[in-house]
Design a protein around this motif. Structure first.
Motif, PDB file in Angstrom:
ATOM      1  N   GLY B  49      41.103  30.607  40.939  1.00 63.37           N
ATOM      2  CA  GLY B  49      42.212  31.572  41.014  1.00 63.37           C
ATOM      3  C   GLY B  49      43.428  31.194  40.191  1.00 63.37           C
ATOM      4  N   LYS B  50      43.245  30.360  39.165  1.00 63.59           N
ATOM      5  CA  LYS B  50      44.402  29.882  38.389  1.00 63.59           C
ATOM      6  C   LYS B  50      44.736  30.744  37.172  1.00 63.59           C
ATOM      7  CE  LYS B  50      45.258  25.978  40.613  1.00 63.59           C
ATOM      8  NZ  LYS B  50      46.354  25.966  41.568  1.00 63.59           N
ATOM      9  N   CYS B  51      43.709  31.406  36.608  1.00 63.15           N
ATOM     10  CA  CYS B  51      43.919  32.057  35.307  1.00 63.15           C
ATOM     11  C   CYS B  51      44.513  33.452  35.473  1.00 63.15           C
ATOM     12  CB  CYS B  51      42.614  32.102  34.516  1.00 63.15           C
ATOM     13  SG  CYS B  51      41.270  32.946  35.386  1.00 63.15           S
ATOM     14  N   ARG B  52      45.700  33.501  36.101  1.00 56.27           N
ATOM     15  CA  ARG B  52      46.310  34.773  36.477  1.00 56.27           C
ATOM     16  C   ARG B  52      47.063  35.390  35.304  1.00 56.27           C
ATOM     17  NH1 ARG B  52      48.200  34.824  42.131  1.00 56.27           N
ATOM     18  NH2 ARG B  52      46.521  33.827  43.282  1.00 56.27           N
ATOM     19  N   VAL B  53      46.638  36.584  34.932  1.00 55.36           N
ATOM     20  CA  VAL B  53      47.327  37.314  33.871  1.00 55.36           C
ATOM     21  C   VAL B  53      47.590  38.729  34.369  1.00 55.36           C
ATOM     22  CG1 VAL B  53      46.214  35.985  32.034  1.00 55.36           C
ATOM     23  CG2 VAL B  53      45.176  38.130  32.794  1.00 55.36           C
ATOM     24  N   LYS B  54      48.513  39.401  33.670  1.00 52.08           N
ATOM     25  CA  LYS B  54      48.826  40.769  34.064  1.00 52.08           C
ATOM     26  C   LYS B  54      48.351  41.700  32.960  1.00 52.08           C
ATOM     27  CE  LYS B  54      52.745  43.747  35.088  1.00 52.08           C
ATOM     28  NZ  LYS B  54      54.219  43.798  35.092  1.00 52.08           N
ATOM     29  N   VAL B  55      47.343  42.521  33.273  1.00 59.66           N
ATOM     30  CA  VAL B  55      46.862  43.486  32.300  1.00 59.66           C
ATOM     31  C   VAL B  55      47.753  44.720  32.451  1.00 59.66           C
ATOM     32  CG1 VAL B  55      44.862  44.725  31.426  1.00 59.66           C
ATOM     33  CG2 VAL B  55      44.553  42.516  32.553  1.00 59.66           C
ATOM     34  N   ALA B  56      48.782  44.782  31.608  1.00 57.67           N
ATOM     35  CA  ALA B  56      49.843  45.772  31.805  1.00 57.67           C
ATOM     36  C   ALA B  56      49.335  47.179  31.530  1.00 57.67           C
ATOM     37  CB  ALA B  56      51.034  45.440  30.909  1.00 57.67           C
ATOM     38  N   THR B  57      48.519  47.322  30.511  1.00 60.24           N
ATOM     39  CA  THR B  57      47.853  48.618  30.314  1.00 60.24           C
ATOM     40  C   THR B  57      46.382  48.337  30.037  1.00 60.24           C
ATOM     41  OG1 THR B  57      48.232  48.722  27.934  1.00 60.24           O
ATOM     42  CG2 THR B  57      49.937  49.671  29.318  1.00 60.24           C
ATOM     43  N   GLY B  58      45.531  49.274  30.427  1.00 59.06           N
ATOM     44  CA  GLY B  58      44.093  49.125  30.177  1.00 59.06           C
ATOM     45  C   GLY B  58      43.385  48.217  31.151  1.00 59.06           C
ATOM     46  N   ALA B  59      43.956  48.031  32.351  1.00 59.61           N
ATOM     47  CA  ALA B  59      43.322  47.127  33.325  1.00 59.61           C
ATOM     48  C   ALA B  59      42.047  47.769  33.884  1.00 59.61           C
ATOM     49  CB  ALA B  59      44.296  46.831  34.460  1.00 59.61           C
ATOM     50  N   PRO B  60      40.942  47.023  33.939  1.00 55.11           N
ATOM     51  CA  PRO B  60      39.743  47.546  34.587  1.00 55.11           C
ATOM     52  C   PRO B  60      39.886  47.455  36.111  1.00 55.11           C
ATOM     53  CG  PRO B  60      39.362  45.311  33.835  1.00 55.11           C
ATOM     54  CD  PRO B  60      40.758  45.665  33.422  1.00 55.11           C
ATOM     55  N   GLN B  61      38.924  48.008  36.848  1.00 55.28           N
ATOM     56  CA  GLN B  61      38.932  47.881  38.303  1.00 55.28           C
ATOM     57  C   GLN B  61      38.914  46.398  38.690  1.00 55.28           C
ATOM     58  OE1 GLN B  61      39.175  50.253  40.721  1.00 55.28           O
ATOM     59  NE2 GLN B  61      39.643  51.536  38.948  1.00 55.28           N
ATOM     60  N   PRO B  62      39.614  46.038  39.755  1.00 58.25           N
ATOM     61  CA  PRO B  62      39.609  44.638  40.183  1.00 58.25           C
ATOM     62  C   PRO B  62      38.198  44.197  40.602  1.00 58.25           C
ATOM     63  CG  PRO B  62      41.263  45.916  41.399  1.00 58.25           C
ATOM     64  CD  PRO B  62      40.467  46.887  40.595  1.00 58.25           C
ATOM     65  N   THR B  63      37.879  42.946  40.360  1.00 57.16           N
ATOM     66  CA  THR B  63      36.608  42.386  40.810  1.00 57.16           C
ATOM     67  C   THR B  63      36.797  41.826  42.225  1.00 57.16           C
ATOM     68  OG1 THR B  63      37.145  40.197  40.007  1.00 57.16           O
ATOM     69  CG2 THR B  63      36.044  41.667  38.447  1.00 57.16           C
ATOM     70  N   GLU B  64      35.685  41.375  42.812  1.00 56.45           N
ATOM     71  CA  GLU B  64      35.767  40.769  44.132  1.00 56.45           C
ATOM     72  C   GLU B  64      36.706  39.552  44.098  1.00 56.45           C
ATOM     73  OE1 GLU B  64      35.460  41.198  47.797  1.00 56.45           O
ATOM     74  OE2 GLU B  64      34.459  42.583  46.395  1.00 56.45           O
ATOM     75  N   ALA B  65      36.569  38.773  43.034  1.00 58.76           N
ATOM     76  CA  ALA B  65      37.406  37.573  42.890  1.00 58.76           C
ATOM     77  C   ALA B  65      38.874  37.959  42.788  1.00 58.76           C
ATOM     78  CB  ALA B  65      36.969  36.775  41.651  1.00 58.76           C
ATOM     79  N   ASP B  66      39.171  39.045  42.053  1.00 61.25           N
ATOM     80  CA  ASP B  66      40.550  39.516  41.951  1.00 61.25           C
ATOM     81  C   ASP B  66      41.097  39.867  43.339  1.00 61.25           C
ATOM     82  OD1 ASP B  66      40.736  39.346  39.168  1.00 61.25           O
ATOM     83  OD2 ASP B  66      39.910  41.364  38.870  1.00 61.25           O
ATOM     84  N   ARG B  67      40.279  40.542  44.136  1.00 65.13           N
ATOM     85  CA  ARG B  67      40.749  40.962  45.460  1.00 65.13           C
ATOM     86  C   ARG B  67      41.064  39.773  46.354  1.00 65.13           C
ATOM     87  NH1 ARG B  67      39.999  46.428  45.330  1.00 65.13           N
ATOM     88  NH2 ARG B  67      38.178  47.072  44.133  1.00 65.13           N
ATOM     89  N   LYS B  68      40.342  38.692  46.149  1.00 62.78           N
ATOM     90  CA  LYS B  68      40.646  37.489  46.929  1.00 62.78           C
ATOM     91  C   LYS B  68      41.931  36.833  46.422  1.00 62.78           C
ATOM     92  CE  LYS B  68      35.985  36.169  48.296  1.00 62.78           C
ATOM     93  NZ  LYS B  68      34.842  35.479  47.679  1.00 62.78           N
ATOM     94  N   ALA B  69      42.132  36.924  45.128  1.00 64.75           N
ATOM     95  CA  ALA B  69      43.229  36.163  44.521  1.00 64.75           C
ATOM     96  C   ALA B  69      44.582  36.863  44.632  1.00 64.75           C
ATOM     97  CB  ALA B  69      42.917  35.886  43.042  1.00 64.75           C
ATOM     98  N   PHE B  70      44.596  38.197  44.692  1.00 64.07           N
ATOM     99  CA  PHE B  70      45.873  38.905  44.629  1.00 64.07           C
ATOM    100  C   PHE B  70      46.072  39.849  45.803  1.00 64.07           C
ATOM    101  CE2 PHE B  70      44.518  38.156  40.213  1.00 64.07           C
ATOM    102  CZ  PHE B  70      45.601  37.426  39.736  1.00 64.07           C
ATOM    103  N   GLU B  71      47.336  40.072  46.149  1.00 62.67           N
ATOM    104  CA  GLU B  71      47.690  41.107  47.124  1.00 62.67           C
ATOM    105  C   GLU B  71      47.520  42.476  46.474  1.00 62.67           C
ATOM    106  OE1 GLU B  71      51.745  40.492  48.010  1.00 62.67           O
ATOM    107  OE2 GLU B  71      51.460  38.411  48.637  1.00 62.67           O
ATOM    108  N   PRO B  72      47.415  43.521  47.306  1.00 63.88           N
ATOM    109  CA  PRO B  72      47.204  44.868  46.748  1.00 63.88           C
ATOM    110  C   PRO B  72      48.294  45.278  45.745  1.00 63.88           C
ATOM    111  CG  PRO B  72      46.823  44.877  49.115  1.00 63.88           C
ATOM    112  CD  PRO B  72      47.359  43.516  48.783  1.00 63.88           C
TER     113      PRO B  72
END
Lengths: 615, 615
Positions: B49-72
């Motif tokens: 969960g370290k490689c946190r970036v912000k896809v400001a435009t063009g973000a794909p749907q969150p993955t399972e790992a994303d859902r664990k790593a970030f708040e809604p």
């Protein structure tokens, strides 16, 4: 020293400032003579032990008070209480920063702020030792060593470094260092540390005012002013912007003319004070955003068009030589920060001078010049706006309008007749801003004009004969005879026309609407205002009662309304004397909110209402 | 985008660096392609969960790992794990500083230091929005807003401010900003953010070496060298100083010649690399104190006289245009700090590159060029000195001496005969430094010279015939035939004269005496030395065993002796790549103690002893 010279020499460090005193004088007194004020909380009785200085050479025997205040090691090193220490021979005295009184009160009429004297430019007289095998430090390091007290982090740039070995040789290491913050700017022959000056300039759309400031004391020593030569290219900011847009060389022309004008003022200040222009190291300038941009030769023309964005908000520092300003060519020009396209560094200066940026009361500042800038401060928010007050207050666009010069009607009272006074008691030539306010306020009070501003026909309403007789009815709107032909300089009547009244209504309506919108924005009513500061060349001559009667100001008790003089210029002076205030200026510039009246849906309504006259 | 182009565009912020990738590529991979390395402690498995970036435009749907790593809320804002996030359309990705890998290893042979890439100059591609009534910020503030990620405290100077409105108009707000620290230096058309270079220069008394450094990676991409053209005015530092003293225009002449030489090197580097010189923004130069002063056009002549004080110790920054150095004219020249009159920025570079300034072992650095500078570091103190090693090692003042070029004898062994090898296996033309050390070490070992350095007469001692035959006795001191006439390029013998031996004794004696004095100063013996770093063009070719046999080095196990290449140049490169190291360089310059050997009463004795040959 000649045998018949009884005085002794005292050098104060780290400045290297030298004074000659009679033997028996205390260090405290000698310091005062050198302009170095040492704090003496006990009043110089030797009891509080605060006035600790180190008499590095020439220390007399310690007094009883010294023995109580210092350990033997410190006594041996020359530490003494300045108030008790009477010098009997040549001495060198180190005065630490923490025992000095730097506080300086900058007085703005009606408000005052304590400012610690700490100018950007300082001068220190040094004597750089020769290198030896046991101290083979390089030239720059030996010079910096001499500055360790005054500027422990001093830096030098290449041109000075290149000149340094020759200068050390030429002057035997003894010369005056000019510091800009921590940068060694230049070196001057001999001890010139007592002569260090700055100039504060308020660049108004119509008038330019300069003040010479002694940076060793923070005091303004003289001032001079000129008309802004740009007036030949338009009375107000918008006409200057139009001139720049329409003339390919317009910006350069206006830039050159303001620099020349400022150089004229500098010349006058130098002549009046005897200060050589080379001993002026910094010029601090404030002005509205357009004046600021023109002074810096930055194209302001986009300020004229919506969304009125400037090029530059923040303060700019630029070498005097680069801008052509004739102070020391290595000196600095500090052009204060702006707030928005139509609220400039002059308003930042007003906020700085009045201390409005902090505090928990509700304060309103009104700076009326060619434009009217308004600031409303509460403990949580500070908002500003600009109104196209127009040059009506300066006499322009008024048929008999004139500046506040000899023969200008400056006061008007209607009682049994129409009384006017003129500047210099000369035969009346025209009417200036305060006279205009008086006249129209009186016309409103006596029913010569109705609440809409219309000059009522002779027979329409019940008024004293002396007023009725003065209305001249015309198809295009009536005139009012303010001064009969036998009292004027050229034997012709001085009239106020319907159009003149409308000009004044537009101007006062704009300012009042601005005030009302700001109050609404902050959820306040007029009665919540704890203080009103009237600033600017014109603002300071308004009669409070008349301004309220006219509706220019809301109905606020007169004792809450203070005149604060040329607060913009005072702000420019304060940042010269105290460099820390530049950070406050920058914060003001960033954090004061700007209300674009043109962008407010409620502005037209407020403006229409504000143009009317109160009952 | 053309229909047949399947790639998508990804812009990485705050750099604004753009890459085209195939859909389905992860942000991690795309970043790698853009030269932006994102840290993935778990190896890209989506678990840490370290490689946190912000896809400001063009973000794909969150993955399972994303859902664990970030708040809604963060997910909605586009936050994703770079290793799991596969892009399917054009995207803009903000990469925070804390997830980037900046570490860069700068390799010095034998030692290495981790350096965080953080050059003084950076480039950012921006797209400045137009002002609106709801965002009427001034031009400068809107530009700064675009730099908030890369340089939150960006500042702009007046020339740029003046040009800004026109530039915004001309480029529709999209251009590349060049930053020097936080100062916006200039603006370039289009996106040039990938091309940002510096040059590191080591100004030797004899040779000048330049390295082109890619400031986006910290890597040196090519190098070039020239002979220092000042050699025509004297072989060594003292003769240059004399030339400056005796010729009114001497300093200017030598200054111009070194700037021209450096410009030649820049030209060669640009040609070889295809980098336009306008994309080189900084030049970092080190050299001995005299070279440093001449390069800066600061008069060094007082260095020649006791107490050998320089003008300048600290580092100097000066605009490239001001010095005439042909990189980008708005670029910076950083001339590294010196230590003392005879220990310069090149030695600071050696200390920086080897990391000698910190650590708790005892380390000795020997940088042998035209002068020999020595540094001895312990955990408590670091001392330095300079020895007049003289140009003997470079072939000067040696009868058949020459530089390490084709035909130079570079290796000598005496066994059954006198074996020599030459550079390029060409017929011998002369002898270079390493050959000279070998030859004299062998002569000492075999008794051709005695312990005092005297070439012993043919009949004086017991030696093999092949050696005895080679001694030619003369009244003025004997010669030794190193190469017979049939093996040389011109059919004449190559001889080593008694004078040649004396020159070498003076050179090696000076260095060894310096080492011994430093050891004595720090209370150490040779055996206490944990590591020896041999630096400099010559130092790197010395054979360790020969240097010890000659007595140039104390008897230290060879595995403690490392070759560190052109460590001075490496230091110059490191300060280009990592601006923080300039503060370390300044500390080295201030805190490394300088021992003036001429001022030591024990020097003559140490020198006399060190000139002898070990048993």
């Amino acid at each position: 020293m000649a045998a018949n010279d009884e005085t002794i020499k005292v050098v104060f460090q780290p400045e290297g400032r030298t004074v000659r005193i009679l033997p028996g004088t205390t260090v405290l007194e000698a310091g005062g003579k050198a302009g170095i004020i040492i704090e003496t909380p006990c009043g110089g009785k030797g009891t509080c032990g605060k006035c600790r200085v180190k008499v590095a050479t020439g220390a007399p025997q310690p007094t009883e008070a010294d023995r109580k205040a210092f350990e033997p090691g410190k006594l041996a090193a020359g530490w003494r209480l300045a108030c008790q220490c009477r010098l009997s021979k040549d001495a060198v005295v180190d005065v630490p920063g923490d025992v000095r009184r730097f506080k300086q009160k900058i007085l703005v009429d009606g408000v005052k702020r304590d400012v610690k004297l700490n100018p950007t430019f300082r001068k220190v007289f040094v004597t750089v030792p020769e290198p030896t095998l046991s101290d083979p430090r390089c030239d720059v390091d030996r010079l910096k060593g001499c500055l360790a007290g005054a500027a422990p982090d001093a830096t030098a740039q290449l041109p000075l470094i290149r000149a340094l070995p020759r200068l050390l040789d030429l002057h035997d290491g003894a010369f005056t260092v000019v510091l800009e913050n921590d940068d060694i700017v230049t070196i001057e022959k001999g001890d010139t540390s007592g002569s260090c000056h700055g100039i504060a300039v308020d660049i108004g759309t119509t008038s330019v005012v300069g003040m010479l400031v002694d940076l060793t004391t923070g005091e303004a020593t003289c001032s001079a002013s000129r008309m802004n030569p740009q007036v030949s290219r338009g009375d107000d900011v918008v006409s200057r912007l139009t001139y720049i847009r329409d003339n390919p060389n317009g910006l350069n022309e206006l830039h050159d003319s303001i620099v020349e004008c400022i150089n004229d003022i500098i010349g006058e200040l130098c002549e009046a004070s005897g200060v050589p222009c080379g001993h002026i190291y910094e010029l601090s300038a404030v002005g509205n955003t357009t004046m600021n941009h023109i002074f810096l030769n930055v194209d302001p023309q986009q300020v004229a068009q919506s969304p009125f964005a400037a090029v530059l908000r923040e303060a700019v520092n630029v070498k005097a030589a680069e801008l052509g300003v004739k102070i020391n060519p290595l000196g600095n020009v500090y052009a204060g920060p702006n707030i928005a396209g139509f609220v400039g560094g002059d308003t930042v200066g007003v906020i700085l001078a009045t201390g409005m940026f902090s505090g928990d009361t509700n304060r309103l500042a009104i700076d009326i010049g060619t434009n009217g800038e308004l600031v409303l401060a509460t403990k949580d928010r500070v908002v500003s706006c600009s109104t196209a007050a127009g040059p009506a207050f300066e006499g322009a666009r008024i048929r008999f309008g004139m500046r506040a010069a000899e023969g200008a009607i400056d006061k008007v009272i209607f009682n049994d007749t129409v009384h006017v006074t003129t500047i210099g008691n000369a035969p009346a030539r025209g009417i200036c801003g305060t006279g205009l306010i008086d006249a129209i306020a009186e016309m409103a009070r006596t029913g010569v004009i109705d609440y809409t501003g219309r000059i009522v026909g002779s027979d329409e309403a019940d008024r004293p004969d002396f007023l009725r007789r003065r209305v001249i009815e015309r198809d295009s709107g009536n005139d009012f005879v303010l001064v009969e032909s036998d009292r004027t300089h050229n034997g012709e009547q001085i009239l106020l026309s319907q159009r003149d009244v409308r000009e004044m209504q537009l101007a006062k309506g704009a300012i009042r609407a601005g005030i009302d919108i700001m109050l609404a924005e902050l959820g306040l009513e007029a009665a919540d205002i704890d203080a009103v500061y009237l600033a600017g060349a014109f603002g300071n001559f308004i009669r409070r009662s008349m301004a309220k009667r006219l509706g220019l100001l809301p109905d606020i008790p007169s004792d809450r309304i203070a005149f604060v003089g040329n607060a913009a210029g005072t702000g420019a002076k304060m940042v010269l004397a105290a460099r820390e205030l530049r950070a406050e200026a920058e914060r003001i510039s960033r954090e004061v909110e700007y209300i674009e009246l043109a962008g407010r849906p409620d502005f037209q309504e407020a403006f229409m209402t504000a143009m009317l006259f109160p009952a």
